[in-house]
Every structure is written in structure tokens, then in C-alpha cells.
Design an enzyme around this catalytic site. Structure first.
Site, short mmCIF file in Angstrom:
data_model
loop_
_atom_site.label_atom_id
_atom_site.label_comp_id
_atom_site.label_asym_id
_atom_site.label_seq_id
_atom_site.Cartn_x
_atom_site.Cartn_y
_atom_site.Cartn_z
N ASN A 212 -31.97 -46.01 -10.26
CA ASN A 212 -30.94 -45.02 -10.61
C ASN A 212 -31.11 -43.79 -9.73
O ASN A 212 -32.02 -43.73 -8.89
CB ASN A 212 -31.01 -44.68 -12.10
CG ASN A 212 -32.37 -44.15 -12.49
OD1 ASN A 212 -32.85 -43.16 -11.95
ND2 ASN A 212 -33.05 -44.83 -13.41
N ASP A 281 -33.03 -48.99 -17.99
CA ASP A 281 -32.87 -49.59 -19.32
C ASP A 281 -32.88 -51.11 -19.27
O ASP A 281 -33.09 -51.77 -20.27
CB ASP A 281 -31.56 -49.13 -19.95
CG ASP A 281 -31.65 -47.68 -20.39
OD1 ASP A 281 -32.73 -47.29 -20.88
OD2 ASP A 281 -30.67 -46.93 -20.23
N LYS A 291 -37.35 -64.25 -1.27
CA LYS A 291 -36.12 -63.48 -1.05
C LYS A 291 -34.90 -64.38 -1.28
O LYS A 291 -34.84 -65.49 -0.75
CB LYS A 291 -36.12 -62.92 0.38
CG LYS A 291 -34.96 -62.01 0.64
CD LYS A 291 -34.90 -61.59 2.10
CE LYS A 291 -33.53 -61.01 2.39
NZ LYS A 291 -33.28 -60.88 3.82
N PHE A 327 -35.78 -36.56 -22.73
CA PHE A 327 -34.62 -36.01 -22.01
C PHE A 327 -33.44 -36.94 -22.26
O PHE A 327 -33.62 -38.16 -22.28
CB PHE A 327 -34.89 -35.93 -20.51
CG PHE A 327 -35.44 -34.60 -20.09
CD1 PHE A 327 -36.73 -34.23 -20.43
CD2 PHE A 327 -34.65 -33.70 -19.38
CE1 PHE A 327 -37.24 -32.99 -20.06
CE2 PHE A 327 -35.14 -32.46 -19.01
CZ PHE A 327 -36.44 -32.11 -19.35
N LYS A 341 -30.59 -39.75 -30.43
CA LYS A 341 -31.80 -40.27 -29.78
C LYS A 341 -33.05 -39.59 -30.33
O LYS A 341 -34.09 -40.21 -30.49
CB LYS A 341 -31.72 -40.08 -28.25
CG LYS A 341 -30.73 -41.02 -27.58
CD LYS A 341 -30.56 -40.72 -26.10
CE LYS A 341 -29.39 -41.51 -25.51
NZ LYS A 341 -29.10 -41.17 -24.13
N LYS A 345 -35.60 -42.23 -31.90
CA LYS A 345 -36.87 -42.41 -31.18
C LYS A 345 -38.03 -41.74 -31.94
O LYS A 345 -39.19 -41.89 -31.56
CB LYS A 345 -36.78 -41.85 -29.76
CG LYS A 345 -35.84 -42.67 -28.84
CD LYS A 345 -35.61 -41.97 -27.51
CE LYS A 345 -34.47 -42.59 -26.72
NZ LYS A 345 -34.88 -43.68 -25.83
N1 CTP Z 1 -36.66 -43.72 -22.18
C1 CTP Z 1 -37.83 -44.44 -22.33
N2 CTP Z 1 -37.83 -45.77 -22.09
C2 CTP Z 1 -36.72 -46.40 -21.73
C3 CTP Z 1 -35.52 -45.68 -21.56
C4 CTP Z 1 -35.52 -44.34 -21.79
O1 CTP Z 1 -38.86 -43.85 -22.67
N3 CTP Z 1 -36.76 -47.71 -21.50
C5 CTP Z 1 -36.70 -42.27 -22.45
C6 CTP Z 1 -36.28 -41.41 -21.25
O2 CTP Z 1 -37.41 -41.08 -20.47
C7 CTP Z 1 -35.70 -40.20 -21.94
C8 CTP Z 1 -35.15 -40.72 -23.24
O3 CTP Z 1 -35.77 -41.99 -23.46
O4 CTP Z 1 -36.70 -39.23 -22.24
C9 CTP Z 1 -33.65 -40.88 -23.28
O5 CTP Z 1 -33.26 -41.69 -22.19
P1 CTP Z 1 -31.73 -42.07 -22.00
O6 CTP Z 1 -31.60 -42.91 -20.79
O7 CTP Z 1 -30.90 -40.84 -22.09
O8 CTP Z 1 -31.42 -42.87 -23.31
P2 CTP Z 1 -31.64 -44.36 -23.71
O9 CTP Z 1 -32.65 -44.41 -24.81
O10 CTP Z 1 -31.93 -45.17 -22.49
O11 CTP Z 1 -30.22 -44.73 -24.32
P3 CTP Z 1 -28.81 -44.95 -23.57
O12 CTP Z 1 -29.07 -45.73 -22.34
O13 CTP Z 1 -28.04 -45.70 -24.58
O14 CTP Z 1 -28.23 -43.61 -23.30
#
Ligand code: CTP
Length: 405
Positions: A212, A281, A291, A327, A341, A345
Site C-alpha cells: 500500500n 489486510d 516466478k 491508527f 475500530k 480491537k
Molecule cells: N492493523 C493491524 N493488523 C492488521 C490490520 C490493521 O494491527 N492486519 C492495525 C493498523 O496498524 C491500525 C489499525 O489496525 O493501527 C486500523 O487499521 P485500518 O487499516 O484502518 O483498519 P482495519 O482493521 O484494517 O479495518 P478496515 O480495513 O476495514 O478499515
């Protein structure tokens, strides 16, 4: 130098920079410039030997202050300089000057100022590795450090004599970091802080991956801010082109699985955990060890990665109980999602930011954030990520009962 007030950005605050006779003296103007860029004035004092390596004129030009080297150049200069300086840095510091400091010899202006000065003293030794390892010198250095003098240890590398060893003066960045940490508030002293930063990569085959846009700038700013406030910081960073902040333990990871292992391990005895990383995610269901060829037909199936933050939070009861911040980078004003969240969480605080807003976003040097706790919500307007990081720690300290307001 145009537009700078006489004596540095902040005319009230200055340090005395002692420059002694080592070839590393050629780096002194760069150090002066870096300190002044941090809004701290610099008054340079040289030894006679230093003047063999670099001229006072060069240092006078970059510091915009008179350079002194003789006790009799300006009446009572040792008392005046020592009385008002915020700190002393000796860089480069030779074996000779360090040894004089440790035996209370005051035979030139610099050693006299050292004896008259009661504030923090930072030394950056530079010498041949044999001299640095000399047992008599080691004793002298240890004695000085025991009296509170802060050493920025020399680095390994090729020395002026062509030999390889530990003796090269620490980088300007490390010396500046030590100064800023020394002059900082120290309100996070002793706290163990874990910050995750940057993106992760989820490999499809050995050369292709999903990632990303995260640059790691916010996470790095958080790590630096906590370190400058005295914390013991571990930065767990995904791939980024940023230089790691000085004097911080950095654990480099690539995948979400690597980040998960490092964060869980390091959170065990942390006081504060800040998950600023943009963890992917999803990861490919299957990794192809060879490859993939464009001639093959190809469907990419993805599986969810582990929610690291939720896992750290769920393990909280078993070990030390860190204060956990996440975050939420959203597109649009979706504070509701961020708040959700926070609860799902099971964490203490979430920092919401709309990555599409002006002055915010992944590669931006500034950010606009809302800090959401279980009871409160605070807005952090557009500001450099370093200042924003400081605001976040102000709030964390207040929430944990360590802050003053
Ligand atoms: N995070 C994490 N592990 C993951 C994904 C996210 O610890 N596999 C943490 C990120 O570091 C951040 C927080 O969760 O502090 C929120 O991440 P975000 O991408 O905004 O949310 P998601 O939980 O991934 O939900 P969504 O993709 O539905 O927005």
C-alpha cells in the site's frame, strides 16, 4: 544565513561547541549548521590544535558568533559562556581533552569552561582505535561518564590513518539527536515504547507482492518524538526509504506475519504500543515459489491477515498492560468507523485521519488528525508530522496519568 537572528534561531538558547584537534574537525561546520537548524544558537570554542585543522573564520561564518580559543581574547569569557549555555558539546573530542576533563586540568579556554560549567556535557570522541581502546584512557572516559558526561560513542570505519576500527566521530545526526534528547523535557524517560510504521508486503511470487501507499513518515515521527522525550523506543518498520531515527532500536520487517511476530514479542514489556503501520489486510492464499509466467492464466485469491492490534490487545491481561494506540486511515470523514475500530480491537486510543484531506495523507509531511479515546475526542489541526506525534504523546501521557495537563 539570511533572516537568522544573531547567535542562532533562538537567540536566548545556545550551546558551547568545543572543537579539538582531530581531522574530524572538518565536520564541525556541518554540526553547527544542524544545531542552528534546530533553532539553537552555537558559540564555538577551539583548542590550538583544532585551529591547525579548520579556521575560526569558517566556524564564525556558520555560527554567526565570535569564535574563541584564548583565555585572554575576551575578558572572563569562560565564566560568561559557561554561565548561560544550555549544554556543552565537544566534537570532535580528542584523547588529550577528554583526559584533561577527567583530571580537572584547566590549561586552555575550553578546559576552563568545562570546569566552570554545571550543565549537561556531551562528548563525541574521535581518535585512532588503539588510542580509544587504551586501558588508561578507557578508565578516564569511564570516570567522566560516571560523573554524568554523555558520550556519543565513535563509529567503526576506515580511520584517517587508513586503519579500520572504532574511532570515527559519530555522525552529525547522532550528535544532534543526543543534544535534543538531553535538552528535551524527559517526560517519557524510562518508558518503553513500541511503534510500528510503514507498509507491509505480501508476496505472490518471489518478485511480486501486494502493498500500500504508506511512507512510514508518521510512524518514524512518533518513534523520534518518544526518543527525544527520553523513552526507550523500538521501531518496527515495514519497507520504507526513510532513514531510521538516530539511536533507536529498529526492527525491519517485510510481511504482516513478520510484523506480527515482532510486535507481539516487543509488546510483552512495553508501556506504550502505537500501531501506526499500514498492515496489509490481505495476503495471497498461495505463494508461488517460482516466478509466475505471463503465459499462465492466473487468479489471485486472498486471505485475511491477522489483526495484530486486536491480538496485542487480547494478550494484555497476561503480561504488562501497555497503553495501546491504533491508527485509522480512512477515506472521507469516517470517524464513526475509527470509533468502531477502537471498540472492536479493544484498544485505548485511535488516531483517525482522512487520507484524502488537504494537508494529510500517506506521503505528506503534515497530517490532520482526531484522537479518539473511550471518553474523549481531540482534534489535531494540520501540522508537521513531528509536531503531531508530540501532541499524540502529550495525550497518551495525560491519559496514563503521567502528563501535567
Ligand atoms: N492493523 C493491524 N493488523 C492488521 C490490520 C490493521 O494491527 N492486519 C492495525 C493498523 O496498524 C491500525 C489499525 O489496525 O493501527 C486500523 O487499521 P485500518 O487499516 O484502518 O483498519 P482495519 O482493521 O484494517 O479495518 P478496515 O480495513 O476495514 O478499515
Amino acid at each position: 544565513m539570511e533572516g537568522r537572528p544573531e547567535g542562532g534561531g533562538n537567540a536566548d538558547k545556545y550551546i558551547v561547541l568545543g572543537v579539538t584537534g582531530s581531522i574530524a574537525a572538518y565536520k564541525a561546520p556541518l554540526l553547527v549548521r544542524a544545531i542552528r537548524d534546530a533553532e539553537i544558537g552555537v558559540k564555538v570554542v577551539m583548542t590550538d590544535a583544532a585551529r591547525q585543522f579548520i579556521t575560526p573564520l569558517a566556524l564564525e561564518i556558520v555560527s554567526e558568533n565570535q569564535v574563541l580559543w584564548d583565555n585572554f581574547q575576551s575578558p572572563l569569557s569562560h565564566i560568561k559562556l559557561a554561565g548561560n549555555a544550555a549544554a556543552m558539546i565537544i566534537a570532535p573530542a580528542t584523547l588529550n581533552t577528554i583526559s584533561k576533563f577527567s583530571t580537572a586540568i584547566a590549561d586552555n579556554l575550553l578546559t576552563t569552561i568545562f570546569m566552570a560549567f554545571h550543565g549537561p556535557v556531551i562528548i563525541a570522541p574521535a581518535m585512532n582505535w588503539r588510542m580509544y581502546e587504551n586501558p588508561i584512557f578507557k578508565d578516564r572516559l569511564a570516570y567522566l561518564k560516571d560523573k554524568g558526561v554523555i558520550e556519543v560513542p565513535p563509529e567503526r570505519g576506515t580511520l584517517a590513518c587508513g586503519e579500520e576500527g572504532v574511532g570515527r566521530m559519530a555522525s552529525v545526526g547522532r550528535i544532534l539527536h543526543t543534544l535534543l534528547r538531553t535538552l528535551g523535557s524527559g517526560d517519557m524517560k524510562g518508558l518503553k515504547v513500541v511503534v510500528s510504521s510503514g507498509p507491509t508486503r505480501e508476496y505472490i511470487d518471489p518478485v511480486r507482492f501486494i502493498t500500500n501507499k504508506s511512507s512510514g513518515k508518521m510512524g518514524h515521527a512518533l518513534a523520534r518524538s518518544a526518543s527525544l522525550r527520553g523513552a526507550i523506543v523500538t521501531l518496527i518498520s515495514g519497507p520504507t526509504s526513510l532513514l531510521p531515527p538516530e539511536d533507536i532500536e529498529v526492527i525491519r520487517v517485510e510481511t504482516s506475519a513478520g510484523m506480527q511476530r515482532a510486535v507481539l514479542e516487543k509488546s510483552k514489556d512495553a508501556d506504550i504500543v502505537v500501531m501506526a503501520a499500514a498492515v496489509c489486510d490481505f495476503r495471497p492464499e498461495r505463494f508461488s515459489p517460482g516466478k509466475l509466467s505471463r503465459t499462465e492464466s492466473f487468479n489471485l485469491s486472498l486471505n485475511k491477515t491477522t489483526d495484530i492490534l486486536a491480538e496485542v490487545s487480547s494478550q494484555r491481561g497476561t503480561l504488562k498492560t501497555p497503553y495501546i494506540t491504533g491508527f485509522a486511515a480512512e477515506t472521507g470523514d469516517r470517524k464513526d468507523r475509527a470509533r468502531e475500530k477502537l471498540h472492536s480491537k479493544g484498544i485505548d486510543m485511535i488516531v483517525f485521519n482522512d487520507v484524502t484531506a488537504k494537508g494529510a495523507g500517506f506521503d505528506s509531511d503534515t497530517n490532520v488528525m482526531s484522537v479518539i479515546t473511550r471518553e474523549d475526542e481531540l482534534f489535531i489541526p494540520e501540522m508537521p508530522k513531528g509536531d503531531g506525534a508530540n501532541r499524540i504523546f502529550d495525550i497518551i501521557l495525560r491519559e496514563t496519568g503521567r502528563g501535567c495537563s
